[in-house]
Design a protein around this motif. Structure first.
Motif, mmCIF file in Angstrom:
data_model
loop_
_atom_site.group_PDB
_atom_site.id
_atom_site.type_symbol
_atom_site.label_atom_id
_atom_site.label_comp_id
_atom_site.label_asym_id
_atom_site.label_seq_id
_atom_site.Cartn_x
_atom_site.Cartn_y
_atom_site.Cartn_z
ATOM 1 N N VAL A 56 46.530 32.591 -24.240
ATOM 2 C CA VAL A 56 45.514 31.785 -24.710
ATOM 3 C C VAL A 56 44.486 31.784 -23.436
ATOM 4 N N ARG A 59 42.078 34.925 -23.719
ATOM 5 C CA ARG A 59 41.284 34.617 -24.832
ATOM 6 C C ARG A 59 40.092 33.657 -24.498
ATOM 7 N N THR A 63 36.243 34.646 -23.931
ATOM 8 C CA THR A 63 35.286 33.996 -24.474
ATOM 9 C C THR A 63 33.981 33.259 -23.672
ATOM 10 N N ILE A 82 43.310 27.803 -30.147
ATOM 11 C CA ILE A 82 43.549 28.956 -29.954
ATOM 12 C C ILE A 82 45.030 29.172 -29.529
#
Length: 193
Positions: A56, A59, A63, A82
């Protein structure tokens, strides 16, 4: 570090994008328990939950660094979405659905405990938490998921609806029927928490 803890999530993200790695650490620590607890209750495996929790934040970092993060809402609901999607992806890969089982691993509720209780209080709490987990295990998956996201993930029904791809009314209905079913189980087994 103390100064960072006073910043909002948005301010911490802005600080991280300008190179302050400690801002990300503060953000992780701020939301670690809610995210990990929700993941754990969905996958019911301590080590898998830790792996997904790390994924998580990988990511999230990717991002933010790529400039694709937009402050459309709050950071936590976005992170929870997510986490939920990664759990669903995991179960799709292994072709099974999340089941809440009893385990002999460390009780996740101990992670949420901020004060030391006496041995008797700990035992009573553990028994109550185990009863709740046993009863959650007996609920249909959609009802169990909404209860977990609402009570352990601290998500609003609007956020739950977005995460589970259903309407707000459906999420509310699943919560209502899940709680009714839990009450029935408590009455049948004469359990008092």
């Amino acid at each position: 570090m103390n100064l960072l803890s006073r910043l909002s999530d948005h301010e911490l993200i802005n600080s991280f994008t300008t190179g302050n790695v400690n801002a990300l650490e503060t953000l992780v620590l701020r939301h670690k328990e809610k995210l990990y607890t929700s993941i754990f209750f969905l996958v019911k495996d301590k080590y898998l939950a830790e792996d997904i929790f790390q994924d998580v934040f990988i990511r999230i970092i990717d991002t933010i660094r790529s400039g694709r993060y937009t402050e459309e809402g709050k950071f936590l609901p976005w992170a929870m979405r997510i986490a939920h999607n990664l759990c669903v992806d995991h179960f799709r890969k292994v072709k099974r659905t999340p089941v809440i089982k009893n385990s002999e691993d460390q009780d996740i509720f101990e992670v949420l405990n901020f004060t030391e209780d006496c041995a008797e209080t700990k035992m009573i709490k553990r028994q109550s938490y185990n009863r709740v987990k046993d009863m959650l295990d007996l609920l249909p998956e959609d009802q169990r998921e909404v209860i977990i996201l609402r009570h352990y993930g601290d998500m609003s029904f609007k956020e739950i609806a977005a995460v589970t791809n259903c309407s707000i009314n459906t999420a509310l209905g699943r919560m209502r029927y899940g709680l009714i079913n839990l009450r029935k189980m408590m009455m049948q087994k004469q359990i008092a928490l």
